[in-house]
Scaffold this active site. Structure first.
Site, PDB file in Angstrom:
ATOM      1  CD  GLN A  16      -2.107  -9.012   3.946  1.00 42.40           C
ATOM      2  OE1 GLN A  16      -2.913  -8.125   4.201  1.00 42.40           O
ATOM      3  NE2 GLN A  16      -0.882  -8.746   3.554  1.00 42.40           N
TER       4      GLN A  16
ATOM      5  CG  MET B 143      -1.907  -1.177   1.164  1.00 36.29           C
ATOM      6  SD  MET B 143      -3.399  -0.907   2.094  1.00 36.29           S
ATOM      7  CE  MET B 143      -2.761  -0.753   3.747  1.00 36.29           C
TER       8      MET B 143
ATOM      9  CE  LYS C 209       3.713  -4.857  11.482  1.00 35.13           C
ATOM     10  NZ  LYS C 209       2.345  -4.574  11.080  1.00 35.13           N
TER      11      LYS C 209
ATOM     12  CE1 TYR D 115       4.905   8.404   4.169  1.00 32.41           C
ATOM     13  CE2 TYR D 115       5.554   6.946   5.945  1.00 32.41           C
ATOM     14  CZ  TYR D 115       5.490   8.204   5.395  1.00 32.41           C
ATOM     15  OH  TYR D 115       6.029   9.254   6.071  1.00 32.41           O
TER      16      TYR D 115
ATOM     17  CB  VAL E 279      12.190  -5.855   8.243  1.00 33.68           C
ATOM     18  CG1 VAL E 279      13.338  -4.880   8.477  1.00 33.68           C
ATOM     19  CG2 VAL E 279      12.549  -6.845   7.135  1.00 33.68           C
TER      20      VAL E 279
ATOM     21  CG  HIS F  87       8.435  -0.050   6.200  1.00 32.58           C
ATOM     22  ND1 HIS F  87       8.649  -1.401   6.099  1.00 32.58           N
ATOM     23  CD2 HIS F  87       7.117   0.100   6.476  1.00 32.58           C
ATOM     24  CE1 HIS F  87       7.532  -2.045   6.346  1.00 32.58           C
ATOM     25  NE2 HIS F  87       6.567  -1.155   6.561  1.00 32.58           N
TER      26      HIS F  87
ATOM     27  CD  GLN G 264      -6.195  -3.806   2.198  1.00 31.79           C
ATOM     28  OE1 GLN G 264      -6.052  -4.293   1.086  1.00 31.79           O
ATOM     29  NE2 GLN G 264      -5.235  -3.830   3.114  1.00 31.79           N
TER      30      GLN G 264
ATOM     31  CG  HIS H  25       6.752  -2.111   2.275  1.00 33.28           C
ATOM     32  ND1 HIS H  25       6.689  -0.974   3.045  1.00 33.28           N
ATOM     33  CD2 HIS H  25       5.515  -2.674   2.343  1.00 33.28           C
ATOM     34  CE1 HIS H  25       5.473  -0.843   3.548  1.00 33.28           C
ATOM     35  NE2 HIS H  25       4.738  -1.859   3.146  1.00 33.28           N
TER      36      HIS H  25
ATOM     37  CB  SER I  49       4.045  -0.649  10.834  1.00 31.69           C
ATOM     38  OG  SER I  49       2.777  -0.144  10.498  1.00 31.69           O
TER      39      SER I  49
END
Ligand code: AMP
Length: 282
Positions: A153, A30, A149, A32, A176, A34, A61, A37, A185
């Site tokens: 899901q 989604m 994380k 943003y 991570v 870090h 969602q 990802h 996050s």
């Protein structure tokens, strides 16, 4: 690096890539971004010729009262990070291209979505499975990488891929963390420095659970009680949504950690931000 914004064009590119024998990896996000990802992109790059990273804040969602509009976005930085990591394609579709006005078809994984996050967020997973199924259809990956994380899901999406016969290898990569243990996050950006310290309550509680199990205590009622007090000691205003001990595959609750492969997961409200984290205990 190529940025693609149209669903049609993405479909055309992935079809060409597949026809020319390229192995495609997919990393849905989604945005943003870090290092968590980016670790997924690196993982996909190891096994694929072309990695498609998707950036899409998926409206289906989010429940109406959740943080869809406030969800952090920074496309320019995201693109720079993906490029530096070596990702070749970024797919950034518009919401009305993914969901046409007359959209009415959803994908639902029934049982696995009833517990944990599904209990707290009843429509969440239907949105996740629907959008990931769409991304699979549009991008035609050979492998797709998800983060531990979001443990539930990952389990739900693996089930969906099996049930719907997607010929896609589903990889779950480790969480991570920051140096002090806080799971990376996009939502951590909502915190100021002192709130961020309090956000450590999740990881501290999980570490306590792991230490108790290592010391031979395996009854989950006792471990949960101890975890609750660690959360409250680190963040006195925290509201615990759940602390759960579940079988890592079926997501059914376990009362004794030694019996099955157990994952401890928890969701906690820290200063109006809902955080989740988890750790394998056995
Ligand atoms: P999101 O952008 O939050 O939807 O996450 C996109 C993907 O990144 C999901 O598969 C997440 O599980 C994964 N992810 C998020 N945070 C982390 C992290 N700290 N470590 C590893 N993967 C993560």
């Amino acid at each position: 690096m190529k940025t693609i914004r149209s669903v049609r064009f993405m479909q055309r590119v992935s079809r060409q890539l597949a026809t020319s024998g390229k192995k495609i990896g997919l990393v849905p996000t989604m945005g943003y971004l870090h290092d968590g990802h980016l670790s997924l992109i690196k993982r996909a790059l190891k096994q694929c010729d072309i990695v498609i990273t998707t950036i899409f804040v998926n409206p289906t969602q989010f429940a109406p009262h959740e943080d869809l509009d406030a969800y952090p976005r920074d496309e320019r930085k995201d693109l720079a990070k993906i490029k530096e990591t070596g990702g070749q394609i970024v797919f950034i579709p518009k919401a009305d291209d993914i969901y046409q006005p007359d959209f009415q078809t959803y994908v639902l994984v029934e049982k696995l979505t009833k517990t944990l996050e599904g209990e707290a967020r009843p429509t969440h997973f239907r949105g996740v499975t629907t959008v990931v199924a769409k991304l699979f259809n549009i991008c035609r990956p050979d492998i797709s990488v998800f983060g531990m994380k979001d443990f539930q899901q990952a389990v739900v999406l693996k089930q969906m891929a099996r049930d719907l016969n997607y010929p896609i290898k589903m990889i779950v990569a480790p969480t991570v963390r920051e140096k002090d243990g806080l799971a990376m996050s996009s939502r951590n950006k909502y915190f100021n420095e002192s709130q961020r310290q309090e956000a450590l309550c999740l990881y501290r509680a999980l570490k306590t659970a792991r230490e108790m199990v290592r010391a031979g205590m395996t009854k989950t009622t006792k471990i949960r009680r101890e975890m609750r007090s660690v959360v409250q000691a680190t963040c006195p205003t925290a509201k615990i949504d759940y602390i759960a001990f579940t079988d890592s595959k079926t997501l059914q609750p376990v009362s004794d950690v030694t019996v099955q492969k157990t994952v401890c997961s928890l969701a906690v409200w820290v200063h109006n931000v809902r955080l989740i984290d988890n750790l394998k205990l056995s």
